[in-house]
Enzyme design. Structure first.
Site, PDB file in Angstrom:
ATOM      1  N   ASP A   1      -9.414 -42.119  -1.378  1.00 29.72           N
ATOM      2  CA  ASP A   1      -9.493 -43.360  -2.148  1.00 29.72           C
ATOM      3  C   ASP A   1     -10.584 -43.278  -3.228  1.00 29.72           C
ATOM      4  O   ASP A   1     -11.148 -42.209  -3.477  1.00 29.72           O
ATOM      5  CB  ASP A   1      -9.697 -44.556  -1.202  1.00 29.72           C
ATOM      6  CG  ASP A   1     -11.037 -44.512  -0.466  1.00 29.72           C
ATOM      7  OD1 ASP A   1     -11.879 -43.624  -0.756  1.00 29.72           O
ATOM      8  OD2 ASP A   1     -11.256 -45.369   0.406  1.00 29.72           O
TER       9      ASP A   1
ATOM     10  N   GLU B   1     -13.534 -41.616  -2.029  1.00 24.21           N
ATOM     11  CA  GLU B   1     -13.353 -40.237  -1.592  1.00 24.21           C
ATOM     12  C   GLU B   1     -13.311 -40.156  -0.070  1.00 24.21           C
ATOM     13  O   GLU B   1     -13.910 -39.285   0.541  1.00 24.21           O
ATOM     14  CB  GLU B   1     -14.439 -39.358  -2.245  1.00 24.21           C
ATOM     15  CG  GLU B   1     -14.630 -39.906  -3.655  1.00 24.21           C
ATOM     16  CD  GLU B   1     -15.377 -39.095  -4.659  1.00 24.21           C
ATOM     17  OE1 GLU B   1     -14.709 -38.337  -5.346  1.00 24.21           O
ATOM     18  OE2 GLU B   1     -16.586 -39.269  -4.802  1.00 24.21           O
TER      19      GLU B   1
ATOM     20  N   GLU C   1     -26.297 -46.454  -9.034  1.00 25.53           N
ATOM     21  CA  GLU C   1     -24.978 -46.633  -8.413  1.00 25.53           C
ATOM     22  C   GLU C   1     -25.003 -47.819  -7.449  1.00 25.53           C
ATOM     23  O   GLU C   1     -24.135 -48.675  -7.476  1.00 25.53           O
ATOM     24  CB  GLU C   1     -24.642 -45.346  -7.662  1.00 25.53           C
ATOM     25  CG  GLU C   1     -23.319 -45.330  -6.938  1.00 25.53           C
ATOM     26  CD  GLU C   1     -23.114 -43.996  -6.224  1.00 25.53           C
ATOM     27  OE1 GLU C   1     -23.833 -43.717  -5.243  1.00 25.53           O
ATOM     28  OE2 GLU C   1     -22.245 -43.227  -6.662  1.00 25.53           O
TER      29      GLU C   1
HETATM   30  C1  BGC Z   1     -18.022 -42.447  -5.475  1.00 30.57           C
HETATM   31  C2  BGC Z   1     -16.894 -42.289  -6.473  1.00 30.57           C
HETATM   32  C3  BGC Z   1     -17.404 -41.876  -7.822  1.00 30.57           C
HETATM   33  C4  BGC Z   1     -18.357 -40.698  -7.707  1.00 30.57           C
HETATM   34  C5  BGC Z   1     -19.014 -40.362  -9.022  1.00 30.57           C
HETATM   35  C6  BGC Z   1     -18.890 -41.218  -5.472  1.00 30.57           C
HETATM   36  O1  BGC Z   1     -19.960 -41.411  -4.598  1.00 30.57           O
HETATM   37  O2  BGC Z   1     -17.489 -42.652  -4.188  1.00 30.57           O
HETATM   38  O3  BGC Z   1     -16.174 -43.469  -6.611  1.00 30.57           O
HETATM   39  O4  BGC Z   1     -16.310 -41.559  -8.622  1.00 30.57           O
HETATM   40  O5  BGC Z   1     -19.355 -40.980  -6.776  1.00 30.57           O
HETATM   41  O6  BGC Z   1     -19.707 -41.457  -9.543  1.00 30.57           O
END
Ligand code: BGC
Length: 387
Positions: free
Chosen positions: A171, A174, A338
């Site tokens: 998803d 990941e 993030e």
């Molecule tokens: C997230 C993803 C994202 C990636 C890069 C991962 O930790 O689960 O959704 O695309 O980081 O930002």
């Protein structure tokens, strides 16, 4: 100023953060066009995701930096165009009834020169291909760029999705490769419908893309909804994956921007409500209740996604609260991470991730891109060519 809840200071601060977000993204854009996910974070360094990149490009396109967004889409079209033979071979193998191992599928993230890279990753995810189609069409339409410029990549993404749209895959986070994720199906629906509506495909691809887009939506509506967990039943809303009774904040995208559900429909409203009820704390938004990544903090990009949905639904005040919550999380350099640890779902898991990968990714370009999208949606981007 028309917002009763915004002071002049707030408006100026939000405009500054929009300028900073644009500068962070474009300053870190690879000369070849890729948007790195987060250039200094150990696990993401050197890679660009289609999912992150598509939303980031949408923010940059709304900021009216046409050149930067063009160069990102040029990069994707080049990378995918170069894989036309690879996708044709995958399609032939499937048509012949041969087993295609997941390891042979296109990657989730690319190195800046378009290779798969050598670090192991949870690499089979189809949503990014749909998301890129959605983003490139939105950008082309907004700025009047002919889509034919990116057709070499568009046809490869379409061929890939019409063949493999219904395979379970990892998803947005990941995880759970064995499931069919509703927000993944939503991204595929949105991307394929966007290119069909843009009328750039040949007849065969138009028919195949329309069929797969409708089938993905039908699958969501038939098997991708739930009325919640036993003991906590409510109005029917979208489910995290087919057969799940949980929600995931990525489901918001199925309403805005994917349009799988009309924003005013009962199912859309119940989905936004369920996400807000289950996952929003003080304007910040968790991914899903069971999230243990860095202790399961609140994601800035998801607060923006909730705000975007609220803005489109006409709830400007609530959308502003999400935007301000995000702006308050910028660090002294104007970087947006993030996630933040103000409220953790599983604090006992935070230390193990810091030990494994270091501090939370910051700046995360996707967070900055989503900030630009929501600021634009609320009419708060700075005006003028010098901004
Ligand atoms: C997230 C993803 C994202 C990636 C890069 C991962 O930790 O689960 O959704 O695309 O980081 O930002």
């Amino acid at each position: 100023m028309t917002d009763t809840s915004l002071t002049t200071v707030d408006v100026a601060r939000l405009a500054d953060l929009a300028r900073r977000s644009h500068a962070v993204i474009t300053g870190l854009q690879d000369p070849g066009g890729a948007y790195p996910a987060s250039p200094t974070f150990s696990a993401y360094r050197g890679y660009a995701w289609l999912r992150d990149g598509a939303f980031t490009a949408e923010g940059i396109s709304r900021y009216r930096d046409v050149d930067s967004a063009d160069r990102f889409h040029d990069w994707v079209a080049r990378v995918l165009g170069a894989r036309a033979a690879e996708v044709a071979a995958l399609r032939t193998a499937t048509a012949d009834g041969r087993d295609v191992p997941l390891a042979a599928m296109l990657p989730t993230r690319f190195t800046f020169d378009g290779a798969n890279g050598s670090d192991p990753w949870w690499d089979f995810q189809t949503d990014g291909y749909g998301l890129w189609l959605w983003a490139v069409v939105a950008h082309a339409r907004r700025h009047g760029v002919p889509l034919t410029r990116w057709l070499a990549g568009i046809t490869v993404a379409v061929d890939y999705l019409v063949t493999f749209w219904d395979l379970p895959c990892y998803d947005w986070w990941e995880e759970h490769v064995e499931e069919q994720h509703v927000s993944t199906l939503g991204a595929i629906h949105a991307g394929l419908m966007a290119v069909v509506d843009a009328q750039v495909l040949d007849d065969a691809r138009t028919i195949a893309a329309t069929g797969a887009a409708h089938a993905a939506r039908d699958r969501i509506l038939l098997t991708g909804t739930t009325s919640g967990r036993a003991g906590d039943r409510g109005a029917r809303h979208l489910a995290k994956w087919l057969g799940s009774d949980a929600v995931d904040a990525s489901l918001l995208a199925c309403v805005v921007p994917f349009g799988v559900l009309d924003p005013g429909s009962a199912l859309a409203e119940a989905t936004v409500d369920a996400v807000a009820r289950d996952l929003e704390v003080d304007g910040g938004v968790h991914r899903f209740r069971a999230d243990v990544f860095y202790g399961g903090g609140q994601w800035l990009l998801l607060a923006c996604l909730l705000g975007w949905n609220r803005a489109v639904a006409g709830d400007r005040e609530a959308a502003l609260r999400n935007l301000l919550w995000v702006a308050d999380r910028a660090d002294a350099e104007g970087y947006l991470p993030e996630q933040v640890a103000d409220h953790l779902l599983h604090p006992e898991h935070r230390a193990e991730w810091i030990e494994r990968w270091g501090e939370v990714a910051s700046p995360l370009l996707w967070s900055h891109g989503m900030f630009l999208i929501l600021a634009d949606e609320l009419g708060l981007l700075p005006e003028g060519s010098d901004r």
